[in-house]
Scaffold this active site. Sequence first.
Site, mmCIF file in Angstrom:
data_model
loop_
_atom_site.group_PDB
_atom_site.id
_atom_site.type_symbol
_atom_site.label_atom_id
_atom_site.label_comp_id
_atom_site.label_asym_id
_atom_site.label_seq_id
_atom_site.Cartn_x
_atom_site.Cartn_y
_atom_site.Cartn_z
ATOM 1 N N GLU A 74 0.829 -1.210 0.000
ATOM 2 C CA GLU A 74 0.000 0.000 0.000
ATOM 3 C C GLU A 74 0.858 1.252 0.000
ATOM 4 O O GLU A 74 0.601 2.212 -0.743
ATOM 5 C CB GLU A 74 -0.903 0.035 1.244
ATOM 6 C CG GLU A 74 -1.918 -1.078 1.322
ATOM 7 C CD GLU A 74 -1.420 -2.309 2.057
ATOM 8 O OE1 GLU A 74 -0.233 -2.682 1.883
ATOM 9 O OE2 GLU A 74 -2.205 -2.913 2.782
ATOM 10 N N CYS A 110 -2.284 -2.692 7.217
ATOM 11 C CA CYS A 110 -1.727 -2.600 8.573
ATOM 12 C C CYS A 110 -1.904 -1.174 9.106
ATOM 13 O O CYS A 110 -2.246 -0.244 8.368
ATOM 14 C CB CYS A 110 -0.257 -3.008 8.572
ATOM 15 S SG CYS A 110 0.843 -1.731 7.936
HETATM 16 N N1 THU Z 1 2.193 -6.390 4.067
HETATM 17 C C1 THU Z 1 1.704 -5.529 3.133
HETATM 18 O O1 THU Z 1 2.271 -5.385 2.042
HETATM 19 N N2 THU Z 1 0.591 -4.843 3.443
HETATM 20 C C2 THU Z 1 -0.079 -4.918 4.636
HETATM 21 O O2 THU Z 1 -1.042 -4.191 4.859
HETATM 22 C C3 THU Z 1 0.348 -5.881 5.627
HETATM 23 C C4 THU Z 1 1.591 -6.611 5.350
HETATM 24 C C5 THU Z 1 3.418 -7.138 3.737
HETATM 25 C C6 THU Z 1 4.597 -6.780 4.590
HETATM 26 C C7 THU Z 1 5.420 -8.053 4.486
HETATM 27 O O3 THU Z 1 6.209 -7.970 3.309
HETATM 28 C C8 THU Z 1 4.396 -9.147 4.305
HETATM 29 O O4 THU Z 1 3.192 -8.510 3.922
HETATM 30 C C9 THU Z 1 4.143 -9.971 5.547
HETATM 31 O O5 THU Z 1 3.855 -9.177 6.635
#
Ligand code: THU
Length: 155
Positions: A74, A110
Site C-alpha cells: 500500500e 496494517c
Molecule cells: N504487508 C503488506 O504489504 N501490506 C499490509 O497491509 C500488511 C503486510 C506485507 C509486509 C510483508 O512484506 C508481508 O506482507 C508480511 O507481513
Amino acid sequence: MEKSITIRYKEYDIHNSEAAEECELLKYAIQATDTAYAPYSDFHVGAAVKLDDGTIVIGSNQENVAYPSGLCAERVALFTASAQHPGKTIKSIAIVARNPQGQLVEASPCGACRQVMAEIQTRQKSPLQVITYIGNDRIRIIDRVDDLLPFLFEL
Ligand code: THU
C-alpha cells in the site's frame, strides 16, 4: 460516559455489477502481486491506486533482510503516486494478498499504512476509498479512511 462509534463499509460478490469499478481496480492489484519481493514472508501483496484523472499506479510489498527496512504494498503504491503525480487526488486504493500457496486471501491494511492513507486524505481534502479483497470472491469497500482509523494521530 460510555460512547460508541459506527464503522461504515460495504461488501459485494466480485460478480456484482454494483462493484464493477472497484473490481476493475482490484484486477490491477492482483497483477501487482507478481512484482512483490517477499522471500522472507512468502506473502505477496498487491495494491493499485486510482488518481482523479484515471491514472493507475501499482505497488507491491518489497522486503529486506533487515526486516523493518521493507515496505508494504500500500505504501509503495501511495508514495509512488505522490512522488510521480504530485497534486493529483488519489481516489481509491485496492489491496489483495496471496498466501505462500499462491491463493488470494483476505487483505487488510496494517496500522502504518492506515496512518499514511489518513494523512493523504487529510492533505487532499477528499475521501480516499479503500477496497480490499476478503476471500471467497468477495470485496469490502470502505469509502473513507476515517472508517479504518478512528482517533488517528495528528499534530
Ligand atoms: N504487508 C503488506 O504489504 N501490506 C499490509 O497491509 C500488511 C503486510 C506485507 C509486509 C510483508 O512484506 C508481508 O506482507 C508480511 O507481513
